[in-house]
Scaffold this active site. Structure first.
Site, PDB file in Angstrom:
ATOM      1  CG  HIS A 192     -14.805 -46.932  16.797  1.00 44.30           C
ATOM      2  ND1 HIS A 192     -14.133 -47.971  17.360  1.00 44.30           N
ATOM      3  CD2 HIS A 192     -15.502 -47.450  15.763  1.00 44.30           C
ATOM      4  CE1 HIS A 192     -14.424 -49.086  16.715  1.00 44.30           C
ATOM      5  NE2 HIS A 192     -15.248 -48.796  15.732  1.00 44.30           N
ATOM      6  CD  GLU A 228      -2.637 -56.078  -3.297  1.00 44.53           C
ATOM      7  OE1 GLU A 228      -2.770 -55.368  -2.298  1.00 44.53           O
ATOM      8  OE2 GLU A 228      -2.837 -57.307  -3.280  1.00 44.53           O
ATOM      9  CG  ASP A 255       0.673 -53.662  -1.133  1.00 39.42           C
ATOM     10  OD1 ASP A 255       1.654 -53.299  -0.453  1.00 39.42           O
ATOM     11  OD2 ASP A 255      -0.348 -54.152  -0.641  1.00 39.42           O
ATOM     12  CB  CYS A 271      -9.524 -51.030  -4.637  1.00 42.08           C
ATOM     13  SG  CYS A 271      -8.297 -52.328  -4.485  1.00 42.08           S
TER      14      CYS A 271
HETATM   15  C1  PEP Z   1      -3.392 -51.608  -2.202  1.00 44.40           C
HETATM   16  O1  PEP Z   1      -2.346 -52.231  -1.982  1.00 44.40           O
HETATM   17  O2  PEP Z   1      -3.474 -50.656  -2.998  1.00 44.40           O
HETATM   18  C2  PEP Z   1      -4.624 -51.975  -1.497  1.00 44.40           C
HETATM   19  C3  PEP Z   1      -5.789 -51.448  -1.799  1.00 44.40           C
HETATM   20  O3  PEP Z   1      -4.503 -52.846  -0.449  1.00 44.40           O
HETATM   21  P1  PEP Z   1      -3.979 -52.393   1.004  1.00 44.40           P
HETATM   22  O4  PEP Z   1      -3.824 -50.915   1.011  1.00 44.40           O
HETATM   23  O5  PEP Z   1      -4.980 -52.894   1.972  1.00 44.40           O
HETATM   24  O6  PEP Z   1      -2.665 -53.123   1.069  1.00 44.40           O
HETATM   25 MG    MG Z   2      -2.392 -54.026  -0.833  1.00 50.11          MG
END
Ligand code: PEP
Ligand code: MG
Length: 556
Positions: free
Chosen positions: A188, A430, A454, A501
């Site tokens: 935090h 992913e 991923d 993302c």
């Molecule tokens: C990803 O795999 O790009 C993703 C956004 O998920 P995480 O990083 O939580 O695995």
């Molecule tokens: Mg991921």
């Protein structure tokens, strides 16, 4: 000049004198007491005072770092109401007839050991909160004031580690940067440093030396470096960097409220990634247009046991309400691989990144999945909810998910519980399998969100957790970029929209490429929103499209 390297937590450049923060350790003197009742009464008075102090800190933090980040002090207040914690202290006083300070110290040690033994990083980090709360109690019991920084000019604070309460108690106008020898990016304190937007470096081994006190220094939060007694060349270089940042920040502030539209009128949604409710403050501060990834598994990582439907409902409702009708994409549970949760009792796997994780757990244990879906559907009436499913590899998984959703909706209908009929459903891309079959998957879904972290590791067979793999795990690889392009084209044919993302979404070198591909949304860490908006506004997609696509998709 002495150069000390660490890990960056918050970017920026700061010049100033070093203040080596050595907190006065409360040395606890153990002594025998006559009446356990009197000692318990003394403990109760101290506990109430600590709760009061934390209330005041909460109010102070609200004005400095926003309500959601101030919540850590409410959590500390809750720790002081925790029955196990209180009982343990009282039992030690009664059984051993020793003073309250010692009983608090012993309880703290036990709880810290317990947290440290936990499997997941997040829970391990909570041991710092137990220490912080206990230290406060001991100081009150022993009549010592809470320390702070006694300095007239702003300083670079160097510490072993900083507790959230120490971080927020500092007079913000006196802090130029934080440098700690310990710490972790998820703590935090790191979150607060980012929210305060103060350059911060953690893991800076060798920085905590009393001889550095008062020396001139520079902290480069971009590279995670501290220079003590910097030479002329370093001063010149970093002065220039600081000026550039100041100019850029001023410019970026002006972009708040602006649309993320290119010169030739192409729109892209700039959303933010969050890990918990606390992060929404920073999402709003950076003018994100929505939330593109709420990693809901943090609710599970933060709990000692499966979070109940009501607990989850509360968290989802809060995020949706705070985002007032802006789109919020909540990803269902993505446990497994690097995110292990003890109470799931998952069997040990040879290769967990390719094992029972994310949607695979949810499909094997639909009871857990249904609890989360019920909480999500119930919360959906409080905002604009979208739900996405992680680690999809096959069409049958999507079909099974949709079947379970129908069951959940039927249950809610029969119980007379309301939910929105406009929830968008999507999946993460992913796995190479999902990318290659995105034409098939898109028929069932409203959107895709490409998880490049991923997708890169599975495409290149390069473990994202392995620090030695470096260049082999290159998200700019033509294979990864081609898959992103394929997904986008396939999706658009079926009117499915596409976001990114993973961390790659914030890579400014690729913003033009993503625009050229026609990506509809980028979801990134909140601080990255405005720099990307700048890049979007400056881009004329029609002018660069052919050039960037051939550069990144044809030549490697
Ligand atoms: C990803 O795999 O790009 C993703 C956004 O998920 P995480 O990083 O939580 O695995
Ligand atoms: Mg991921």
């Amino acid at each position: 000049m002495i150069t000390i390297s660490g890990k960056t937590v918050c970017t920026g450049v700061a010049f100033g004198p070093v203040f080596v923060f050595s907190r006065e350790e409360s040395t606890i003197k153990r002594h025998h007491i006559e009446s356990s009742d009197d000692e318990i009464a003394r403990f109760e008075i101290a506990r109430k005072k600590a709760i009061e102090e934390l209330g005041m800190l909460y109010d102070k933090a609200i004005s400095e770092v926003g309500e959601s980040n101030a919540m850590i002090f409410q959590i500390h207040q809750m720790m002081l109401e925790d029955l196990d914690y209180i009982e343990s202290i009282k039992n030690i006083i009664t059984d051993q007839l020793i003073n309250a300070e010692t009983a608090v110290g012993q309880t703290c040690d036990n709880f810290v050991q317990m947290f440290k033994a936990m499997d997941d990083d997040y829970m391990r980090e909570r041991s710092a909160d137990v220490k912080d709360v206990s230290e406060r109690l001991i100081k009150i019991l022993s009549g010592k004031d809470n320390g702070g920084i006694v300095t007239s000019e702003p300083v670079i604070i160097v510490a072993d580690d900083l507790a959230p309460s120490e971080t927020v108690q500092f007079d913000k106008s006196k802090i130029l940067a934080f440098v700690t020898e310990g710490g972790s990016t998820n703590s935090h304190t790191s979150i607060l440093a980012r929210m305060m937007n103060i350059p911060a470096v953690i893991g800076a081994k060798g920085s905590l030396k009393s001889e550095f006190n008062g020396k001139r220094a520079i902290v480069d939060g971009f590279t995670g470096t501290m220079y003590i007694d910097p030479d002329e060349e370093t001063v010149k270089k970093l002065t220039k960097k600081k000026q550039e940042i100041e100019e850029q920040t001023k410019f970026l502030e002006k972009l708040k409220g602006c649309e993320s539209v290119t010169k030739d009128g192409q729109r892209i949604d700039l959303f933010a990634n969050i890990g918990n409710v606390l992060d929404v403050g920073s999402v709003l501060k950076n003018d994100a247009e929505g939330i593109g990834l709420f990693r809901s598994e943090f609710l599970y990582l933060e709990s000692k046991d499966y979070p109940s439907e009501d607990v989850q409902f509360g968290a989802y409702k809060e995020v949706l309400s705070k985002m007032v009708n802006k789109r919020v994409i909540i990803r269902t549970l993505d446990i497994g691989a690097d995110k292990q949760v003890g109470y799931f009792n998952m069997p040990k796997e040879e290769n967990p990144a390719m094992g029972i994780r994310a949607i695979r757990i949810c499909l094997k244990r639909p009871d857990i999945f249904k609890t989360q879906l019920r909480a999500l559907y119930r919360a959906s009436v409080f905002g604009r909810l979208a739900i996405m499913f992680p680690m999809i590899a096959s069409e049958w998984e999507i079909l099974k998910v949709l079947e379970i959703i129908d069951e959940v909706k039927a249950e809610l209908d029969s119980e007379g519980i309301a939910y929105s009929n406009h929830i968008e459903l999507g999946c993460m891309i992913e796995t190479p399998a999902a990318a290659v079959t995105s034409d098939i998957l898109s028929k069932h879904l409203d959107f895709f969100s490409i998880g490049t972290n991923d997708l890169t590791q599975y495409t290149l067979a390069a473990d994202r957790q392995n620090p030695d793999i470096g260049d082999f795990c290159d998200a700019h690889h033509t294979a990864v970029l081609r898959l992103i392009n394929t997904v986008t084209q396939n999706a658009h044919k079926n009117n499915t929209w596409v976001g990114i993302c993973g961390e790659l979404g914030a890579d400014l070198e690729l913003t033009e490429v993503f625009l050229a591909m026609g990506i509809d949304e980028l979801s990134v860490t909140p601080n990255a929103i405005l720099p990307i908006r700048k890049k979007v506004i400056e881009t004329d997609v029609s002018a660069i499209k052919d050039k960037v696509l051939s550069k990144y998709l044809i030549q490697s």
